[in-house]
Design an enzyme around this catalytic site. Structure first.
Site, PDB file in Angstrom:
ATOM      1  N   THR A 159       0.827  -1.207   0.000  1.00 13.82           N
ATOM      2  CA  THR A 159       0.000   0.000   0.000  1.00 13.82           C
ATOM      3  C   THR A 159       0.864   1.262   0.000  1.00 13.82           C
ATOM      4  O   THR A 159       0.493   2.271  -0.604  1.00 13.82           O
ATOM      5  CB  THR A 159      -0.955   0.032   1.210  1.00 13.82           C
ATOM      6  OG1 THR A 159      -0.203  -0.032   2.425  1.00 13.82           O
ATOM      7  CG2 THR A 159      -1.934  -1.140   1.147  1.00 13.82           C
ATOM      8  N   ARG A 205      23.254 -15.321   4.837  1.00  9.50           N
ATOM      9  CA  ARG A 205      22.078 -15.226   3.960  1.00  9.50           C
ATOM     10  C   ARG A 205      21.698 -13.775   3.649  1.00  9.50           C
ATOM     11  O   ARG A 205      21.538 -13.397   2.490  1.00  9.50           O
ATOM     12  CB  ARG A 205      20.904 -15.946   4.634  1.00  9.50           C
ATOM     13  CG  ARG A 205      19.713 -16.196   3.734  1.00  9.50           C
ATOM     14  CD  ARG A 205      18.637 -16.942   4.517  1.00  9.50           C
ATOM     15  NE  ARG A 205      19.153 -18.229   4.997  1.00  9.50           N
ATOM     16  CZ  ARG A 205      18.610 -18.896   6.009  1.00  9.50           C
ATOM     17  NH1 ARG A 205      17.576 -18.397   6.674  1.00  9.50           N
ATOM     18  NH2 ARG A 205      19.109 -20.051   6.374  1.00  9.50           N
ATOM     19  N   HIS A 240       8.964   2.942   9.203  1.00  8.64           N
ATOM     20  CA  HIS A 240       8.743   2.059  10.351  1.00  8.64           C
ATOM     21  C   HIS A 240       7.441   2.457  11.055  1.00  8.64           C
ATOM     22  O   HIS A 240       7.188   3.653  11.267  1.00  8.64           O
ATOM     23  CB  HIS A 240       9.919   2.172  11.333  1.00  8.64           C
ATOM     24  CG  HIS A 240       9.818   1.209  12.476  1.00  8.64           C
ATOM     25  ND1 HIS A 240      10.145  -0.124  12.358  1.00  8.64           N
ATOM     26  CD2 HIS A 240       9.404   1.383  13.758  1.00  8.64           C
ATOM     27  CE1 HIS A 240       9.948  -0.730  13.517  1.00  8.64           C
ATOM     28  NE2 HIS A 240       9.490   0.163  14.384  1.00  8.64           N
ATOM     29  N   ASP A 250      16.747   0.066  12.548  1.00 15.84           N
ATOM     30  CA  ASP A 250      15.870   1.173  12.943  1.00 15.84           C
ATOM     31  C   ASP A 250      16.595   2.224  13.774  1.00 15.84           C
ATOM     32  O   ASP A 250      16.003   2.855  14.656  1.00 15.84           O
ATOM     33  CB  ASP A 250      14.640   0.659  13.723  1.00 15.84           C
ATOM     34  CG  ASP A 250      13.812  -0.333  12.930  1.00 15.84           C
ATOM     35  OD1 ASP A 250      13.714  -0.163  11.694  1.00 15.84           O
ATOM     36  OD2 ASP A 250      13.265  -1.278  13.519  1.00 15.84           O
TER      37      ASP A 250
END
Length: 203
Positions: free
Chosen positions: A12, A68, A113, A154
């Site tokens: 969105t 990874r 965030h 963050d």
């Protein structure tokens, strides 16, 4: 100013960026590709519907866990360079980026965030986990933060925050819906400002 958008879910916020570009509200910003780390992300369909290349760069589950995500970051860096991306936007991207990408694009990666950082940030704090934690803590307000991405999680410089009240009787879904509306505004506002700033510096 070429923009690369990274997504993991419904998209969105990506749609808000697409709509803003169509309306001429991203300034010199142009979304040149969308990358998802999840093959089933509906955000990829949004990109395709808008005529934007939709690419998949999923974590390689065959690699050890400690390599990874760095390997995924390296692939995204290669893509960004191929696309000549000047700005990378994390719009609901759940993989943690690191490695050379962070340095190569220092000051040019932004993340959205769903809390008022530094509260309710860090590893494991995304989506419903954030809203559940906000409600459990008895907070009276929450919101969203757009920040620069650095080597932490963050922890980068905060660029913009938009606040909403936490109402009596809120569930994680009702709180999330209220915050989503602010996210769409915040991500477009910062993307336009960053595109203009970086375009001026490049010129």
């Amino acid at each position: 100013m070429n923009i690369l958008v990274l997504v993991s879910g419904g998209g969105t916020n990506l749609q808000a960026l697409i709509d803003a570009e169509r309306a001429g509200r991203l300034g010199p910003g142009k979304i040149v590709a969308v990358i998802s780390d999840c093959r089933s992300a509906y955000a990829l369909e949004r990109a395709r519907a808008a005529g934007i290349p939709a690419l998949i760069e999923a974590p390689d589950r065959g690699l050890p866990e400690d390599t990874r995500l760095p390997e995924l970051s390296d692939r995204i860096l290669r893509r960004a360079r191929e696309l000549d991306a000047g700005l990378i936007i994390l719009a609901g991207f759940l993989s943690i980026l690191g490695g050379e990408l962070i340095g190569a694009y220092a000051g040019r990666i932004i993340n959205l965030h769903p809390s008022l950082l530094p509260k309710f940030g860090g590893p494991g704090m995304y989506g419903e986990h954030v809203h559940r934690a906000v409600l459990a803590a008895g907070e009276t307000e929450s919101g969203c933060t757009v920040h620069l991405v650095d080597a932490g999680t963050d922890t980068g410089t905060i660029l913009l925050q938009r606040k909403v009240p936490v109402l009596s009787g809120d569930t994680q879904d009702t709180l999330a819906a209220r915050i989503h509306k602010e996210e769409h505004i915040a991500i477009v506002e910062v993307a336009a400002l960053m595109a203009k700033k970086l375009n001026t510096l490049a010129g």
